[in-house]
Motif scaffolding. Structure first.
Motif, mmCIF file in Angstrom:
data_model
loop_
_atom_site.group_PDB
_atom_site.id
_atom_site.type_symbol
_atom_site.label_atom_id
_atom_site.label_comp_id
_atom_site.label_asym_id
_atom_site.label_seq_id
_atom_site.Cartn_x
_atom_site.Cartn_y
_atom_site.Cartn_z
ATOM 1 N N VAL A 116 0.850 -1.194 0.000
ATOM 2 C CA VAL A 116 0.000 0.000 0.000
ATOM 3 C C VAL A 116 0.883 1.240 0.000
ATOM 4 O O VAL A 116 2.025 1.206 0.442
ATOM 5 C CB VAL A 116 -0.937 0.036 1.241
ATOM 6 C CG1 VAL A 116 -1.953 -1.093 1.183
ATOM 7 C CG2 VAL A 116 -0.148 -0.037 2.534
ATOM 8 N N CYS A 117 0.325 2.328 -0.500
ATOM 9 C CA CYS A 117 1.045 3.602 -0.501
ATOM 10 C C CYS A 117 1.239 4.052 0.941
ATOM 11 O O CYS A 117 0.299 4.032 1.736
ATOM 12 C CB CYS A 117 0.258 4.643 -1.287
ATOM 13 S SG CYS A 117 0.957 6.292 -1.135
ATOM 14 N N SER A 118 2.441 4.448 1.266
ATOM 15 C CA SER A 118 2.710 4.833 2.651
ATOM 16 C C SER A 118 2.125 6.197 2.974
ATOM 17 O O SER A 118 2.061 6.593 4.127
ATOM 18 C CB SER A 118 4.220 4.820 2.902
ATOM 19 O OG SER A 118 4.857 5.681 1.986
ATOM 20 N N ILE A 119 1.704 6.921 1.960
ATOM 21 C CA ILE A 119 1.155 8.264 2.200
ATOM 22 C C ILE A 119 -0.376 8.225 2.280
ATOM 23 O O ILE A 119 -0.968 8.660 3.261
ATOM 24 C CB ILE A 119 1.622 9.247 1.104
ATOM 25 C CG1 ILE A 119 3.160 9.316 1.127
ATOM 26 C CG2 ILE A 119 1.024 10.640 1.320
ATOM 27 C CD1 ILE A 119 3.772 9.876 -0.125
ATOM 28 N N CYS A 120 -1.024 7.653 1.246
ATOM 29 C CA CYS A 120 -2.493 7.690 1.233
ATOM 30 C C CYS A 120 -3.117 6.352 1.610
ATOM 31 O O CYS A 120 -4.324 6.261 1.823
ATOM 32 C CB CYS A 120 -3.010 8.139 -0.127
ATOM 33 S SG CYS A 120 -2.765 6.915 -1.429
ATOM 34 N N GLY A 121 -2.315 5.287 1.678
ATOM 35 C CA GLY A 121 -2.840 3.990 2.095
ATOM 36 C C GLY A 121 -3.561 3.230 1.005
ATOM 37 O O GLY A 121 -4.159 2.192 1.269
ATOM 38 N N SER A 128 -2.313 2.683 -9.256
ATOM 39 C CA SER A 128 -1.336 3.560 -8.626
ATOM 40 C C SER A 128 -2.035 4.823 -8.140
ATOM 41 O O SER A 128 -3.115 5.167 -8.605
ATOM 42 C CB SER A 128 -0.208 3.890 -9.595
ATOM 43 O OG SER A 128 -0.745 4.469 -10.762
ATOM 44 N N CYS A 129 -1.426 5.475 -7.201
ATOM 45 C CA CYS A 129 -1.988 6.718 -6.696
ATOM 46 C C CYS A 129 -1.140 7.864 -7.211
ATOM 47 O O CYS A 129 -0.144 7.656 -7.892
ATOM 48 C CB CYS A 129 -2.025 6.695 -5.172
ATOM 49 S SG CYS A 129 -0.388 6.528 -4.431
ATOM 50 N N SER A 130 -1.507 9.060 -6.859
ATOM 51 C CA SER A 130 -0.776 10.208 -7.405
ATOM 52 C C SER A 130 0.203 10.792 -6.394
ATOM 53 O O SER A 130 0.770 11.840 -6.617
ATOM 54 C CB SER A 130 -1.772 11.275 -7.865
ATOM 55 O OG SER A 130 -2.693 11.514 -6.823
ATOM 56 N N CYS A 131 0.383 10.082 -5.286
ATOM 57 C CA CYS A 131 1.256 10.631 -4.242
ATOM 58 C C CYS A 131 2.676 10.860 -4.742
ATOM 59 O O CYS A 131 3.295 11.858 -4.428
ATOM 60 C CB CYS A 131 1.302 9.694 -3.044
ATOM 61 S SG CYS A 131 -0.271 9.595 -2.194
ATOM 62 N N LYS A 132 3.185 9.918 -5.551
ATOM 63 C CA LYS A 132 4.582 10.016 -5.979
ATOM 64 C C LYS A 132 4.825 11.275 -6.804
ATOM 65 O O LYS A 132 5.872 11.894 -6.712
ATOM 66 C CB LYS A 132 4.974 8.777 -6.784
ATOM 67 C CG LYS A 132 5.316 7.626 -5.848
ATOM 68 C CD LYS A 132 6.445 6.761 -6.383
ATOM 69 C CE LYS A 132 6.868 5.757 -5.320
ATOM 70 N NZ LYS A 132 6.458 4.404 -5.621
HETATM 71 ZN ZN LIG Z 1 -0.658 7.379 -2.326
#
Ligand SMILES: [Zn+2]
Ligand SMILES: [Zn+2]
Length: 148
Positions: A116-121, A128-132
């Motif tokens: 899981v993404c460590s920022i948004c979970g 994929s999420c857009s955190c990166k």
């Molecule tokens: Zn994320």
């Protein structure tokens, strides 16, 4: 032998997701009782990376010699020794132990699990999420905030 072990795995551990299937041969020679075979259980536990519940089957081997309440003289390799007293044999503690040690420490839903993404979970196996993209190098952000 009555196979009603009532095996309960600790509250925080993996959950049994099926009945325990026993495939045990019990033989008796004088006071010595041999239990040989395997048991098969399904467990559900969270993926080590993404926490999605994963079902896995474990089949621990049972190789046990029971003797009455006294220390047995000869110890064989790869054979567990337990004692019993009276007419009843309670294997629940032994079986619980066997099951606990045969559960893998790390269970993954897939070998290439993205976690899981460590920022948004967000579960990165789904998408994929857009955190990166928004992630700013801390050194750059320090420069950006620099007021001259
Ligand atoms: Zn994320
Ligand atoms: Zn996973």
């Amino acid at each position: 032998m009555v196979a009603s072990p009532g095996v309960a795995i600790g509250k925080e551990g993996p959950l049994l997701s099926s009945d325990i299937r026993f495939n045990l041969n019990v033989s008796r020679f004088l006071e010595e009782i041999k239990v040989h075979g395997n048991i098969k259980i399904s467990i559900t536990s969270p993926c080590d990376k993404c926490l999605v519940p994963v079902e896995s089957v474990i089949e621990p081997e049972i190789n046990l010699v029971l003797t009455p309440d006294r220390i047995s003289e000869e110890e064989e390799d790869n054979v567990d020794h337990e004692t019993y007293s009276g007419d009843e044999i309670d294997l629940s503690n032994y079986l619980r132990e066997i099951i606990l040690i045969s559960i893998p420490v790390k269970i993954l839903c897939a070998e290439e699990c993205c976690g899981v993404c460590s920022i948004c979970g967000k579960n990165l196996n789904i998408g994929s999420c857009s955190c990166k993209d928004e992630w700013i190098d801390p050194r750059l952000s320090a420069l950006r905030d620099l007021k001259l």
